[in-house]
Design an enzyme around this catalytic site. Structure first.
Site, mmCIF file in Angstrom:
data_model
loop_
_atom_site.group_PDB
_atom_site.id
_atom_site.type_symbol
_atom_site.label_atom_id
_atom_site.label_comp_id
_atom_site.label_asym_id
_atom_site.label_seq_id
_atom_site.Cartn_x
_atom_site.Cartn_y
_atom_site.Cartn_z
ATOM 1 N N GLY A 1 -6.423 -9.679 7.138
ATOM 2 C CA GLY A 1 -4.977 -9.813 7.016
ATOM 3 C C GLY A 1 -4.271 -9.441 8.308
ATOM 4 N N PRO B 1 7.302 -3.873 11.224
ATOM 5 C CG PRO B 1 6.329 -5.439 12.687
ATOM 6 C CD PRO B 1 6.423 -3.957 12.408
ATOM 7 C CB SER C 1 8.113 1.703 6.841
ATOM 8 O OG SER C 1 8.580 0.475 6.343
ATOM 9 C CB CYS D 1 -0.950 0.008 1.196
ATOM 10 S SG CYS D 1 -0.128 -0.171 2.793
ATOM 11 C CG ASN D 2 2.722 2.853 2.947
ATOM 12 O OD1 ASN D 2 1.827 3.641 2.688
ATOM 13 N ND2 ASN D 2 2.913 2.365 4.162
#
Length: 335
Positions: A269, A193, A187, A129-130
């Site tokens: 998820g 993690p 991130s 998503c990133n």
């Protein structure tokens, strides 16, 4: 096949090459190399009377040289460059990242197409998503922009509109970037993690597809071991921070007490799993989990004493929810 006059490397495209013993061999849409008196041909029809140990003599198939593009580059001394091309949360907003995001089915197709390109020997694709990133071994850095444009085109986008959102690295900069990504240092939430697991899953997919060679394998194994070392020897992951943790902590800005509140979690998820556990720790009254696959939602619900509902029940459940958290993969909005 031999050529007594050839001592250097020559490339001939779409021509006829003379053989001393066998006359002319027509080479159409082929790639021929003459080096040190020996002729190498890729992907061209070789007449049956041709006698050379370099060719496949299976009577059921056309005669083709048993050398792939990697072996050919070794023959002519061509070196490759390590390249990374991508777009992430630092260079593009969420609505733009969603447009270039690649799902599992698209990933396999894109990997195969990239790997089939003559300029690429190895390739790996990571899409979360990133970030969406391509790592590859390429024989000419001048083609980096072309690969960027090609990837955007697969999603119906134009490089002209998004060139400011795309970044690229080469050689040692690729190694540094890969280590930062795998370690969670690149991130949105530093040290989270989940990215390492996503990285490993993408690596496994590319490896199974046969697009990982010794160089990318070496790079990513080093990245994985480095990420493990960083998490072991530093405090970067001490607080187990993730997007899910941050999302649940935001509820403190709205509610002092969750004991009479209800949460709707969409998806099943890792993000929803972490969020559900944290909400239960905050003593929330009700947790409802909606997901396409009932069994996956049930596993989480049983651990947090939650209730599983179908996607069709979401509109009604929204009316009675104080907190809604959605984390699903897919191109179609759920809410």
């Amino acid at each position: 096949l031999y050529s007594s006059a050839a001592s250097d490397v020559y490339k001939r495209q779409g021509s006829e090459v003379k053989s001393i013993k066998n006359g002319k061999i027509s080479i159409k849409e082929s790639y021929a190399i003459i080096k040190k008196g020996e002729l190498y041909v890729i992907n061209s029809y070789i007449p049956k009377h041709t006698n050379s140990s370099y060719f496949n003599h299976d009577e059921t198939r056309d005669r083709k040289l048993l050398l792939n593009k990697i072996e050919i580059r070794k023959l002519i001394g061509k070196t490759m460059s390590l390249v990374a091309i991508g777009m992430n949360h630092k260079t593009a907003s969420l609505d733009i990242r969603e447009k270039i995001s690649v799902n599992k089915e698209e990933s396999s197709r894109i990997l195969k197409k990239l790997y089939s390109m003559p300029i690429i020997d190895e390739v790996f694709l990571l899409s979360t998503c990133n970030r969406t990133e391509i790592y590859c071994e390429m024989d000419d850095l001048n083609y980096v922009e072309h690969i960027s444009a090609w990837l955007l085109k697969q999603k119906g986008l134009s490089l002209k509109d998004y060139e400011n959102n795309i970044y690229s690295y080469s050689e040692s900069s690729v190694v540094k970037h890969a280590l930062n990504v795998a370690s969670g240092l690149d991130s949105m939430v530093i040290g989270e993690p989940q990215i390492l697991g996503q990285f490993k899953e993408a690596f496994s997919k590319a490896n199974n597809a046969g697009t990982i060679g010794k160089n990318l394998n070496r790079l990513f194994q080093y990245a994985f071991s480095t990420a493990k070392e960083i998490r072991t020897d530093t405090n970067v992951g001490a607080n187990s921070i993730s997007i899910a943790n941050v999302a649940v902590s935001l509820t403190d800005q709205f509610y002092d007490d969750l004991s009479d509140k209800s949460a709707l979690l969409i998806g099943a998820g890792e993000t929803v799993y972490i969020a559900a556990k944290n909400l239960r720790k905050k003593n929330i009254k009700d947790i409802y989990i909606a997901n396409r696959t009932h069994e996956n939602a049930k596993i989480i619900a049983e651990e947090v004493s939650g209730t599983v509902i179908s996607l069709h029940e979401i509109p009604e459940r929204i009316k009675h929810s104080d907190i809604i958290l959605s984390a699903v993969s897919g191109n179609i909005p759920i809410i």
